[in-house]
Design an enzyme around this catalytic site. Structure first.
Site, PDB file in Angstrom:
ATOM      1  N   LYS A  67     -14.639   9.003  -3.655  1.00  0.00           N
ATOM      2  CA  LYS A  67     -15.744   9.301  -2.398  1.00  0.00           C
ATOM      3  C   LYS A  67     -16.248  10.731  -2.900  1.00  0.00           C
ATOM      4  O   LYS A  67     -17.761  10.573  -3.370  1.00  0.00           O
ATOM      5  CB  LYS A  67     -15.642   9.528  -1.098  1.00  0.00           C
ATOM      6  CG  LYS A  67     -14.673   7.906  -0.671  1.00  0.00           C
ATOM      7  CD  LYS A  67     -14.598   7.386   0.560  1.00  0.00           C
ATOM      8  CE  LYS A  67     -13.653   6.108   0.680  1.00  0.00           C
ATOM      9  NZ  LYS A  67     -13.090   6.160   1.651  1.00  0.00           N
ATOM     10  N   LYS A  74       0.940  14.927   1.763  1.00  0.00           N
ATOM     11  CA  LYS A  74      -0.612  14.600   1.678  1.00  0.00           C
ATOM     12  C   LYS A  74      -0.658  16.603   0.879  1.00  0.00           C
ATOM     13  O   LYS A  74      -1.546  16.897   0.427  1.00  0.00           O
ATOM     14  CB  LYS A  74      -1.557  14.407   2.070  1.00  0.00           C
ATOM     15  CG  LYS A  74      -1.161  12.730   2.534  1.00  0.00           C
ATOM     16  CD  LYS A  74      -2.612  12.578   3.116  1.00  0.00           C
ATOM     17  CE  LYS A  74      -2.604  10.536   2.944  1.00  0.00           C
ATOM     18  NZ  LYS A  74      -3.099   9.864   2.589  1.00  0.00           N
ATOM     19  N   LYS A 110      -8.418  13.948   4.342  1.00  0.00           N
ATOM     20  CA  LYS A 110      -7.211  12.718   4.922  1.00  0.00           C
ATOM     21  C   LYS A 110      -6.863  13.111   5.889  1.00  0.00           C
ATOM     22  O   LYS A 110      -6.402  14.042   6.158  1.00  0.00           O
ATOM     23  CB  LYS A 110      -6.482  12.439   3.500  1.00  0.00           C
ATOM     24  CG  LYS A 110      -6.168  13.969   3.289  1.00  0.00           C
ATOM     25  CD  LYS A 110      -4.679  14.016   1.517  1.00  0.00           C
ATOM     26  CE  LYS A 110      -5.548  14.136   0.578  1.00  0.00           C
ATOM     27  NZ  LYS A 110      -6.451  13.019  -0.135  1.00  0.00           N
ATOM     28  N   ARG A 111      -5.626  11.602   5.659  1.00  0.00           N
ATOM     29  CA  ARG A 111      -4.755  11.544   7.107  1.00  0.00           C
ATOM     30  C   ARG A 111      -3.676  12.889   6.805  1.00  0.00           C
ATOM     31  O   ARG A 111      -3.457  13.964   5.707  1.00  0.00           O
ATOM     32  CB  ARG A 111      -3.691  10.259   7.461  1.00  0.00           C
ATOM     33  CG  ARG A 111      -4.598   9.659   8.426  1.00  0.00           C
ATOM     34  CD  ARG A 111      -4.846  10.134   9.744  1.00  0.00           C
ATOM     35  NE  ARG A 111      -4.687   9.749  10.486  1.00  0.00           N
ATOM     36  CZ  ARG A 111      -3.575   8.981  11.575  1.00  0.00           C
ATOM     37  NH1 ARG A 111      -4.317   8.328  11.737  1.00  0.00           N
ATOM     38  NH2 ARG A 111      -2.320   9.102  11.854  1.00  0.00           N
ATOM     39  N   HIS A 121       0.541  -1.260   0.167  1.00  0.00           N
ATOM     40  CA  HIS A 121      -0.003   0.075  -0.017  1.00  0.00           C
ATOM     41  C   HIS A 121       0.948   1.301   0.026  1.00  0.00           C
ATOM     42  O   HIS A 121       0.615   2.544   0.108  1.00  0.00           O
ATOM     43  CB  HIS A 121      -1.294  -0.228   1.229  1.00  0.00           C
ATOM     44  CG  HIS A 121      -2.310  -0.942   0.600  1.00  0.00           C
ATOM     45  ND1 HIS A 121      -3.413  -0.554   0.882  1.00  0.00           N
ATOM     46  CD2 HIS A 121      -1.957  -2.114   1.268  1.00  0.00           C
ATOM     47  CE1 HIS A 121      -4.115  -1.989   0.629  1.00  0.00           C
ATOM     48  NE2 HIS A 121      -3.248  -2.897   1.279  1.00  0.00           N
ATOM     49  N   THR A 158      -8.157   7.031  -1.837  1.00  0.00           N
ATOM     50  CA  THR A 158      -9.746   6.337  -2.401  1.00  0.00           C
ATOM     51  C   THR A 158     -10.638   7.724  -1.822  1.00  0.00           C
ATOM     52  O   THR A 158     -11.594   7.229  -2.452  1.00  0.00           O
ATOM     53  CB  THR A 158      -9.674   5.281  -1.426  1.00  0.00           C
ATOM     54  OG1 THR A 158      -9.338   5.452  -0.140  1.00  0.00           O
ATOM     55  CG2 THR A 158      -9.693   3.647  -1.603  1.00  0.00           C
TER      56      THR A 158
END
Ligand code: 26W
Length: 802
Positions: A646, A540, A534-535, A346, A642
């Site tokens: 969504k 990110k 998100k985290r 992952h 992901t």
């Protein structure tokens, strides 16, 4: 129980009185929720049993999905929808003066995961059951899931999460299936009838107690299981303080580790991993043996999948049982094990690659260590045959080297399939991170692009959009979401477009009301809802988003002719408690919000909102309300993502880099229907190789950047000037590892394009429809079918009702 409304009302009242010993009027909403949940669980028990019986007697191949995380969220609503009894319950409860949605809110999220990896596991279970596939989850029943996040004065504070405080109506404790898991001790070797045997002396045993949850397929009769293991003291008590033993035992399933990507090499974590794996493998093999005589056929009957490397000890654990207990020889055991196990990677972030110190591993799991050593030696010997003399290559591929056990290497060597989670991610694995392994066994490697369950992430969370879709193209998309593409026929229909825009408005109002209630801030419902949830992680790049907001603020202040469509920037993110830098970014978001939201002029254009405690159930109100989906990771770093799917499925337009599954979203919708910016993965990776980027050049040559960065360290914020120094330093002194300054200008441009596109409302709505229409590819039903066919070799079954 659920055959008619009258019948429901009668059994609900009866159940409530039985369970709580009180009349309806005296019961609080939690008690009312527990009553309904218990009824539903009991109602499905017949199909649950029937499914398990069928699997047992028809000898269908089963898959077991081993994962250290399952981020399920709430279950009542989805269970009611899947069973097709939600409307009936709603009506019945209404007669009793109870609101069903009120009860649904009482339920705690099952937050047994950090982020994408854990939520993916939950979506997969849903897709297995909903497609009549025989597949079950195995995980840990953490007493405390991911911490609850509070924001105090702009800083994150963590509180222990308490989902089991009032019990869990969905679980069934299975005392008849308890197994023993062993730690420590010393390995004794001896010969018995010419065979080398192993025995553990002085080890300590703990009990693994299974709790099973039903995983209910959508309008099928299939009900699979999620088995969560809880650690309890065993009756074989050890030779030491009982109290200490009890505390240490229960600690094994006490907490979910809150780390996402950064590994904390603590012994308790390794204990958790082996606990999950040993209990699961023991039970899987025992139940196989109840039905089958020869272990040689195990791979025809059972597939075991490991979700990242966390459950990789399944490989040596299976070898241990097959050799030490079943008395098979090494080669036979190895053949069975590798044919049974498959592995998903992952992430390629090096800090997330699990490595365990031998000094820590060996004393905790002495027999398992010996087996890993043997696997390593045999593997290196085979490599030597293929690459004689190439020590360097063999050293790089070894499972044990330089005092550590490399879990990813063990996973690759001990399984028959290795997959990445998006096309580009798999390419990077093949070309870079796992290149040597790919060269050695190219056929092992394959891609399975992630997906999400469209049942939770559209049907359930966005009933307004669901009705509009059903009204326009019918409801066949629910069984086959690729049919959403038929929405394209409606793209030019004015009435449809109006209704579509209306749905988005409604959903924005719902989120705005939530924000008003929680944050006490009113936001403009007609502003662009630009969302990043998100985290919190450097790669990110939530920081890039913040820097852009600071730039917009400066620009609005400087230039009175500069105008933009009003924008609400919304964030939600938990930072790992020990991740100092991520916590600084949370504080920065709050500090910027403070300035922006209180500026009498600027607040008409932009607002900044941080939503506390982001989790699955909040996602369900956030994704449907989004106009813009921020997916801005440094290219090459986000394996898939992901959340991007969504958002897309709910009609948000992606503003993103060419990273992970964003690339496949682009392929689906075309470049006119999303906004791409920034370096490509190739460019990023070649920068890393050549050390070619100097962030300070961008500071000196771009006045927008200079101004924003200077604000980070001056007296711009009413805080000590050192507060955001670590952020400034990461960008300047440490040369901006994630290329924020490099991508800044391109990001600003993309925002401008986006702003202009939004000015044409009809065009925007068409883009949005286009995204929903093409989101069917990202259903986890498709992903699971690919795993089922290419990796697990399992087949759909049909359950006939008695
Ligand atoms: C502390 C050990 C550890 C190591 C790695 C914990 C967590 C990780 C992963 C990076 C967690 C994770 O959630 N990875 C995400 O998996 C998703 C599902 O495949 C992808 O969509 C995300 O891109 C990836 O970051």
């Amino acid at each position: 129980m659920f055959s008619s409304v009258d019948e429901f009302v009668r059994s609900y009242k009866e159940k409530l009185e039985h369970m709580h010993g009180k009349q309806l009027a005296e019961c609080n909403s939690r008690e009312q929720y527990e009553t309904l949940g218990t009824m539903v669980r009991e109602y499905c028990s017949r199909d649950w049993l029937a499914t398990m019986e069928k699997y047992r007697y028809e000898k269908q191949k089963q898959v077991y999905y081993l994962s250290i995380e399952f981020l399920l969220g709430k279950l009542l609503k989805s269970n009611l929808i899947h069973l097709g009894i939600r409307e009936l319950c709603e009506e019945g409860l209404k007669r009793l003066g109870i609101s069903l949605t009120g009860l649904e809110e009482v339920e705690c999220d099952a937050g047994l995961g950090n982020g994408g990896l854990g939520r993916l596991a939950a979506c997969f279970l849903d897709s297995l059951a909903s497609q009549d596939l025989p597949g079950h989850g195995c995980g840990i029943r953490y007493k405390h899931g991911l911490f609850d996040q509070r924001i105090v004065d702009g800083y994150q504070v963590e509180l222990p999460e308490q989902w089991l405080k009032y019990g869990n109506v969905w679980e069934v404790r299975r005392d008849d299936q308890i197994v023993q898991v062993t730690f420590g001790g010393e390995v004794e070797t001896y010969y018995s009838k010419d065979r080398l045997e192993f025995r553990l002396n002085g080890a300590e045993t703990i009990s693994a107690v299974p709790y099973d949850l039903p995983i209910i397929g959508y309008r099928t009769n299939t009900i699979n299981s999620l088995r969560l293991w809880s650690a309890e003291p065993s009756s074989h008590s050890p030779n030491r303080s009982l109290m200490k033993y009890k505390i240490e035992t229960e600690a094994v399933s006490e907490f979910l580790y809150p780390d996402d990507t950064h590994i904390d090499g603590k012994i308790l974590r390794l204990k958790q991993q082996y606990f999950l794996v040993s209990a699961s493998i023991q039970r899987i093999l025992a139940s196989y043996k109840e039905q089958n005589s020869s272990l040689l056929e195990l791979p025809d009957q059972v597939a075991i999948h490991i979700n990242d490397t966390h459950p990789v000890l399944a490989i040596p654990e299976m070898m241990r049982i097959l050799i030490d207990e079943e008395k098979l020889d090494w080669d036979t055991a190895w053949d069975i094990t590798t044919k049974t196990i498959s592995y998903t990677n992952h992430t390629t972030l090096s800090e997330a690659l699990e490595k365990w110190q031998i000094d820590l591993f060996k004393p905790l799991l002495p027999r398992i260590y010996l087996i890993v050593e043997e696997i390593n030696e045999r593997y290196c010997a085979k490599l030597w045959e293929k690459y004689p003399g190439d020590w360097q290559r063999i050293e790089q591929m070894a499972i044990i080297a330089h005092g550590v056990v490399k879990m990813a290497h063990l996973a690759i060597v001990g399984s028959h399939s290795v997959n990445g989670v998006a096309e580009m991610h798999t390419d990077i694995l093949k070309k870079r991170e796992m290149r040597l392994f790919y060269e050695y066994e190219p056929n092992k490697f394959n891609n399975k692009t992630n997906g999400i369950t469209h049942r939770r992430w559209l049907l359930q969370c966005n009933p307004e959009l669901t009705s509009l879709i059903n009204y326009s193209i019918g409801d066949a998309w629910i069984k086959d979401p690729t049919k959403l593409v038929e929405l394209l026929n409606w793209k030019e229909d004015r009435v449809f477009l109006n209704d579509f825009a209306d749905v988005k408005r409604k959903r924005k109002t719902i989120l705005a009301n939530y924000i008003h209630y929680k944050n006490g801030i009113s936001i403009d419902h007609s502003s662009i809802f630009d969302i990043q949830v998100k985290r919190m992680h450097a790669y990110k790049r939530q920081l890039l988003n913040v820097l852009h907001i600071m730039y917009l603020y400066n620009r609005l202040k400087e230039d009175s002719r500069f105008e933009i469509h009003p924008r609400t920037f919304i964030f939600g993110a938990k930072a790992s408690p020990g991740y100092y830098y991520a916590k600084k970014i949370i504080k920065l978001i709050h500090s910027v919000a403070e300035i922006v939201n209180n500026d009498p002029y600027v607040k008409n254009f932009i607002k900044v909102i941080f939503i506390e405690n982001f989790r699955v159930s909040l996602g369900e109100i956030i994704y449907p309300a989004a106009d813009v989906s921020e997916q801005i990771s440094t290219a090459s770093k986000e394996a898939s993502g992901t959340g991007n799917m969504k958002f897309m499925m709910n009609g948000a337009i992606t503003l993103g880099t060419l990273d992970g599954a964003n690339i496949e979203i682009l392929n689906e919708v075309g470049e006119e229907n999303l906004f791409i910016f920034g370096l490509t993965a190739e460019e990023v990776l070649s920068y890393y190789q050549n050390g070619g980027y100097k962030s300070s050049d961008y500071y000196h040559h771009d006045t927008r950047i200079k101004k924003v960065l200077d604000q980070l360290i001056g007296d711009y914020f009413p805080l000590p000037s050192v507060e955001f120094e670590p952020i400034y330093d990461s960008l300047m002194s440490y040369n901006d590892e994630y290329f924020l300054l490099r991508d800044f200008s391109s990001y600003v441009d993309a925002h401008e394009r986006l702003n202009n596109a939004y000015l044409d409302k009809t065009k925007w709505s068409k883009m949005s429809v286009h995204n929903v229409a093409k989101s069917g590819y990202f259903t986890s039903d498709r992903t699971i079918r690919q795993y089922a066919e290419d990796i697990w070799n399992i087949e759909q079954h049909t359950l006939h009702h008695s």
